[in-house]
Motif scaffolding. Structure first.
Motif, PDB file in Angstrom:
ATOM      1  N   ILE A   1       0.869   4.080  -2.954  1.00  0.00           N
ATOM      2  CA  ILE A   1       0.610   5.500  -2.695  1.00  0.00           C
ATOM      3  C   ILE A   1       1.785   6.341  -3.146  1.00  0.00           C
ATOM      4  O   ILE A   1       1.619   7.433  -3.694  1.00  0.00           O
ATOM      5  N   LYS A   2       3.002   5.831  -2.960  1.00  0.00           N
ATOM      6  CA  LYS A   2       4.195   6.558  -3.394  1.00  0.00           C
ATOM      7  C   LYS A   2       4.189   6.723  -4.911  1.00  0.00           C
ATOM      8  O   LYS A   2       4.466   7.808  -5.432  1.00  0.00           O
TER       9      LYS A   2
ATOM     10  N   ARG B   1       0.833  -1.204   0.000  1.00  0.00           N
ATOM     11  CA  ARG B   1       0.000   0.000   0.000  1.00  0.00           C
ATOM     12  C   ARG B   1       0.870   1.257   0.000  1.00  0.00           C
ATOM     13  O   ARG B   1       0.594   2.224  -0.715  1.00  0.00           O
ATOM     14  N   LYS B   2       1.923   1.227   0.790  1.00  0.00           N
ATOM     15  CA  LYS B   2       2.831   2.374   0.845  1.00  0.00           C
ATOM     16  C   LYS B   2       3.498   2.609  -0.509  1.00  0.00           C
ATOM     17  O   LYS B   2       3.599   3.752  -0.980  1.00  0.00           O
TER      18      LYS B   2
ATOM     19  N   LYS C   1       1.504   6.490  -6.896  1.00  0.00           N
ATOM     20  CA  LYS C   1       0.313   7.221  -7.318  1.00  0.00           C
ATOM     21  C   LYS C   1       0.477   8.723  -7.139  1.00  0.00           C
ATOM     22  O   LYS C   1      -0.009   9.507  -7.958  1.00  0.00           O
ATOM     23  N   THR C   2       1.179   9.123  -6.091  1.00  0.00           N
ATOM     24  CA  THR C   2       1.319  10.553  -5.825  1.00  0.00           C
ATOM     25  C   THR C   2       2.523  11.176  -6.514  1.00  0.00           C
ATOM     26  O   THR C   2       2.723  12.388  -6.398  1.00  0.00           O
TER      27      THR C   2
END
Length: 116
Positions: A30-31, A26-27, A33-34
């Protein structure tokens, strides 16, 4: 000694490892995706090859389907048999109701849909 969650220590360790792996994935997602520059060519979406393989498999499953005895029996028992059974039950109920009405066993005021 057991832990307070009601599972064995081995199962508890497996659950903890799965949770840690899930948190790490998940981390990482998110890394990615952002990050505004990494996925500019894919319209801002993170490309996941495993998800793409799964979706491609779901879309092309009909092309790779092969009928056999098991799938034919499933189709018959899940689709054809319930339709014919329901049709027979409706037909039987309606013919019994029609015979009751025609023979005078069922009074007019006891009929359903008498104004239709």
């Amino acid at each position: 000694m057991t832990n307070p969650y009601g599972v064995s220590d081995a199962e508890f360790n497996i659950i903890k490892l799965q949770a840690a792996r899930r948190a790490g994935l998940r981390k990482e997602f998110i890394k990615q995706k952002t990050n505004p520059f990494k996925h500019a060519s894919e319209a801002g979406y993170v490309f996941d090859p495993a998800l793409q393989k799964f979706l491609s498999m779901k879309v092309t499953s009909l092309e790779h389907f092969q009928a056999n005895t098991r799938t034919s029996l499933f189709g018959f028992c899940a689709i054809v048999l319930p339709m014919f059974t329901y049709g027979y039950v409706l037909w039987k109920h309606r013919t019994n109701r029609e015979n009751q009405i025609r023979s005078g066993e069922l009074r007019y005021r006891d009929r359903s849909f008498k104004f239709a």
